[in-house]
Design a protein around this motif. Structure first.
Motif, short mmCIF file in Angstrom:
data_model
loop_
_atom_site.label_atom_id
_atom_site.label_comp_id
_atom_site.label_asym_id
_atom_site.label_seq_id
_atom_site.Cartn_x
_atom_site.Cartn_y
_atom_site.Cartn_z
N ILE A 178 3.05 11.42 -0.62
CA ILE A 178 3.97 10.26 -1.13
C ILE A 178 4.84 10.76 -2.38
O ILE A 178 4.24 11.25 -3.47
N LYS A 179 6.13 10.68 -2.33
CA LYS A 179 6.79 11.34 -3.17
C LYS A 179 8.21 10.67 -3.58
O LYS A 179 8.88 10.18 -2.58
N ASP A 180 8.69 10.27 -4.85
CA ASP A 180 9.77 9.73 -5.08
C ASP A 180 9.88 8.24 -5.13
O ASP A 180 10.97 7.61 -5.48
N ILE A 181 9.03 7.51 -4.08
CA ILE A 181 9.44 6.22 -3.69
C ILE A 181 8.82 5.24 -4.91
O ILE A 181 8.28 5.45 -5.63
N GLU A 182 9.67 3.95 -4.71
CA GLU A 182 9.26 2.80 -5.33
C GLU A 182 8.43 2.06 -4.74
O GLU A 182 9.03 1.44 -3.74
N LEU A 183 7.29 1.83 -5.24
CA LEU A 183 6.29 0.71 -4.52
C LEU A 183 6.25 -0.65 -5.33
O LEU A 183 5.84 -0.52 -6.59
N ARG A 184 6.55 -1.88 -5.00
CA ARG A 184 6.59 -2.96 -5.41
C ARG A 184 5.69 -4.08 -4.81
O ARG A 184 5.76 -4.33 -3.67
#
Length: 469
Positions: A178-184
């Protein structure tokens, strides 16, 4: 439409899919997905994932748009790529989710629903600079009641919408990136790894305050994981090591993360049936955290040992260090009850911390470190080196109560109320070694700096004002 036109349409469609297959890229819009923020794309996205896996693997791409979906499951050799101008959003309809490996957590709530999940999958990932949003406010108590009226469901139906979806959930899976992603804004935990391994989490952003129990990253009976360069801001635990099965969590590295939490920044337990060992945490910053900086809790039978935590800076943090060995012995997943666990060989060094102001503290006046076993089960060896904690002071001996044992209760430092030492209160410990300990007061405090109660052996190198009860 004549046969020639039908044949040409088939050739064009085949060419588009064939082209994407050759490059190893599978665009979800080629499978009918629509990034219009309206269409429910669960089936179309799943079809793209399945096709990608069946053809040897590759990347499933979300280009510009807002894609609404229910539960999608990753398959072998598939990586989701969420482009910078793309967003994957969870459906607000509870019927659009499915539960995988359903279990009951420490709060008594059924868990298992998720937006993105995997079961026994390998070589999978989620990358890109886009956003995955769980739409967690849709699953608040008030909004679930409103949905019951919309769907004509009896208000006393307690099952509807109670299995609030996690954002990401990996079950018995391996080689996960899991890389660079934004989790909200999930409705429950953000990223849960259960009995999984070979995990690489790098440079992700988590913001999770939409509902209750909004953990950031949970490593649960999992091993061989690296979490680095992450920014995590959560309503519940930011990074949490769990064992909701008798299998251990081990071989973990956490590096260079910035954490903020309303409950705990770095936490071991409370779900703690299995062991925790060979875990190294370094070079992290903890900001404005109400529920504790480092919390190490074995209360369900797990043995916590060979843990090293170093180079941690905390600013405005309740109870910088809390270590608890207890006898709650809760079970999960129909496992047998464990014997009381242990905590041993814990090395914490190079800690600089400032506690929250008295007006903002969950316990007033606050203390810096609280470590306690039980009368029949002492904590093992604890080593503290170069720990510097600044506190507001203002403690008054006349306002103190006897510190309760709470042997089999939920392990939370605030339940013990104010402690008789402003710096460190250690109780039921076999061996504690300290050097370079500094507790700085902003105001006078009538309490002792350090108090030991039922501590068998201690080394206090350069540490003064140690009182034994």
């Amino acid at each position: 439409m004549n046969k020639k036109i039908i044949f040409l349409v088939f050739i064009v469609a085949f060419a588009m899919i064939s082209c994407s297959t050759k490059s190893g890229q599978f665009d979800v819009t080629d499978y009918g997905a629509k990034g219009d923020s309206l269409h429910i794309n669960t089936l179309e996205i799943q079809k793209a994932i399945d096709d990608c896996s069946q053809k040897g693997g590759g990347i499933v791409i979300f280009k510009k748009g807002i894609y609404i979906s229910g539960t999608i499951l990753l398959k072998d050799n598939v990586t989701l790529h969420i482009s910078e101008d793309a967003k994957l959003v969870g459906s607000s309809n509870p019927y659009d989710y499915q539960s995988i490996d359903t279990f009951v957590d420490a709060t008594g709530q059924e868990r298992g629903n998720c937006l993105i999940g995997s079961i026994e999958a390998s070589n999978i990932g989620i990358v890109g600079k886009g956003i995955i949003d769980g739409n967690g406010t849709a699953f608040t108590y008030e909004n679930i009641l409103a949905k019951k009226k919309i769907f004509g469901i009896a208000s006393n139906n307690k099952k509807f919408g109670t299995n609030r979806p996690f954002l990401l959930r990996f079950v018995k899976s391996s080689n996960i990136k899991i890389k660079d992603i934004e989790l909200r804004q999930p409705a429950a935990w953000t990223c849960h790894f259960y009995q999984s391994n070979a995990i690489d989490v790098d440079n992700i952003n988590i913001y999770s305050h939409a509902n209750h129990n909004n953990d950031g990253i949970d490593l649960d009976s999992s091993f061989n994981a690296v979490i680095k360069n992450c920014r995590i801001d959560t309503g519940d635990d930011a990074i949490c090591f769990k064992t909701t099965s008798p299998l251990p969590t081990y071989d973990i590295k956490v590096q260079n993360c910035t954490l903020k939490s309303e409950w705990g920044a770095l936490k071991f337990g409370t779900e703690s049936m299995g062991d925790f060992y060979n875990i190294h945490i370094s070079d992290c910053k903890i900001e404005d955290t109400r529920g504790g900086g480092i919390k190490m809790l074995s209360v369900d039978g797990g043995n916590i040992y060979d843990i090293e935590i170093e180079n941690i800076t905390m600013n405005q943090v309740d109870m910088p260090i809390f270590i608890r060995l207890g006898e709650r012995l809760r079970t999960y997943r129909d496992a047998e009850k464990q014997k009381v666990g242990s905590i041993d060989n814990i090395n914490i060094k190079n800690i600089i911390a400032t506690t929250r102001d008295i007006e903002k503290s969950r316990v007033s006046p606050p203390s810096g470190i609280f470590m306690t076993g039980t009368p029949n089960h002492r904590i093992g060896k604890i080593k503290l080196q170069n720990v510097d904690i600044t506190l507001p002071g203002k403690g008054k001996i006349s306002e103190l109560k006897e510190v309760s044992e709470q042997i089999d209760k939920y392990p939370e430092f605030s339940f013990f109320e104010a402690l008789p030492a402003y710096g460190l209160f250690g109780r039921h410990i076999k061996n504690i070694q300290m050097s370079g300990m500094n507790f700085n007061l902003e105001n006078t405090d009538e309490r002792a700096s350090i108090i030991f109660d039922d501590v068998i052996y201690s080394i206090n190198d350069g540490v003064e004002n140690v009182k034994k009860q």
